[in-house]
Write a protein that holds these residues in place. Sequence first.
Motif, mmCIF file in Angstrom:
data_model
loop_
_atom_site.group_PDB
_atom_site.id
_atom_site.type_symbol
_atom_site.label_atom_id
_atom_site.label_comp_id
_atom_site.label_asym_id
_atom_site.label_seq_id
_atom_site.Cartn_x
_atom_site.Cartn_y
_atom_site.Cartn_z
ATOM 1 N N VAL A 28 -43.675 -15.046 -62.302
ATOM 2 C CA VAL A 28 -42.510 -15.272 -61.453
ATOM 3 C C VAL A 28 -42.440 -16.752 -61.103
ATOM 4 O O VAL A 28 -43.405 -17.319 -60.592
ATOM 5 N N SER A 30 -40.888 -19.669 -58.819
ATOM 6 C CA SER A 30 -40.246 -19.851 -57.518
ATOM 7 C C SER A 30 -39.223 -20.975 -57.579
ATOM 8 O O SER A 30 -39.502 -22.055 -58.103
ATOM 9 N N ASP A 60 -34.304 -5.463 -55.782
ATOM 10 C CA ASP A 60 -35.130 -4.267 -55.928
ATOM 11 C C ASP A 60 -34.392 -3.150 -56.647
ATOM 12 O O ASP A 60 -35.020 -2.268 -57.249
ATOM 13 N N THR A 109 -30.934 -14.838 -51.698
ATOM 14 C CA THR A 109 -32.393 -14.853 -51.783
ATOM 15 C C THR A 109 -32.876 -13.543 -52.389
ATOM 16 O O THR A 109 -32.436 -12.462 -52.003
ATOM 17 N N VAL A 111 -35.203 -11.700 -56.102
ATOM 18 C CA VAL A 111 -35.787 -11.829 -57.438
ATOM 19 C C VAL A 111 -34.720 -11.571 -58.498
ATOM 20 O O VAL A 111 -34.004 -10.561 -58.459
ATOM 21 N N TYR A 112 -34.622 -12.511 -59.433
ATOM 22 C CA TYR A 112 -33.696 -12.411 -60.561
ATOM 23 C C TYR A 112 -34.525 -12.236 -61.834
ATOM 24 O O TYR A 112 -35.443 -13.027 -62.092
ATOM 25 N N THR A 113 -34.189 -11.212 -62.618
ATOM 26 C CA THR A 113 -34.951 -10.919 -63.829
ATOM 27 C C THR A 113 -34.078 -11.116 -65.056
ATOM 28 O O THR A 113 -32.942 -10.627 -65.115
ATOM 29 N N SER A 123 -38.813 -14.038 -64.782
ATOM 30 C CA SER A 123 -38.399 -13.669 -63.443
ATOM 31 C C SER A 123 -38.393 -14.897 -62.546
ATOM 32 O O SER A 123 -39.261 -15.768 -62.655
ATOM 33 N N ARG A 125 -37.976 -16.062 -58.421
ATOM 34 C CA ARG A 125 -37.880 -15.706 -57.012
ATOM 35 C C ARG A 125 -37.102 -16.834 -56.312
ATOM 36 O O ARG A 125 -37.656 -17.901 -56.037
ATOM 37 N N THR A 127 -35.215 -18.595 -53.242
ATOM 38 C CA THR A 127 -35.145 -18.650 -51.785
ATOM 39 C C THR A 127 -34.050 -19.634 -51.393
ATOM 40 O O THR A 127 -34.091 -20.798 -51.790
#
Length: 264
Positions: A28, A30, A60, A109, A111-113, A123, A125, A127
């Motif tokens: 992941v 950031s 999610d 904000t 998680v993008y996959t 992935s 993350r 913010t």
Amino acid sequence: MLQCSVKMVHVGVLFSVCLWQRFGVFAVKSVSVTEGDSVSLNSDLTEMMDYDLILWRFGDENTLIAEINVMADRMTVYDDDPDGRFRDRLKLDDQTGSLTITHTTTEHTGVYTLLMTRNLSKSFRLTVYSRLPVPVIISNSSRCSSNCSLVCSSSVLSVCDATLSWYAGMSVLSSISVCDLSISLSLPLEVEYQDKNTYSCVLNNPISNQTTHLDINTLCRHTCAEVHSCGSIEAVIRLVLSAVVGVATVILLVYDIRSTRGGD
């Protein structure tokens, strides 16, 4: 949950989706950005191939938000989400498959996959931090106080991500960070009127800061003048009282002398 079905025409992506469902994303990255700015999530591809299929999913719930199907000559962004979070904010690069989010808000904000035919998955993350306001310094000194009392305050949207601090030069004197969305941050400081140090109040989060420098001569000038004037006023009052007492004494003395002579 995602369903691995024959509707997925690209075996590579089908395998990626199933593997991702079972084991999750292996790495992941950031990414941080300030609210209102744009951010690009890069696929690291240099160009699209004829067999490429790219899927972008968010959160999610693994919501599909963008897709590129080169074989079908189709590029689609699914930004008609019920809460309007992504409406008119998603852009796909038809050369690399990278995704750009414009006019970001804290609601972005998460998680993008990225699932693609060639590389199993990536992935991000993301913010999104609230844009910080400039902190405000005010004088809170009482009349004729010996020191200058100051308060630095700032109202922020998410104080969990922000810290308010007093600095003397480059040294931190005090700081506060309270995870409560219903209050504003405030921090007191007391300095002497003749203090020659350089003070500043700083509001910062992990990617940005706002600073207000203290001007003692401006904020403490009136109170300091009051402190000096208190002594001056007291001296004048004492002088006036002494003069009044002196005059009264003289009048009484003259009156007493006249009374004595009149009696003679």
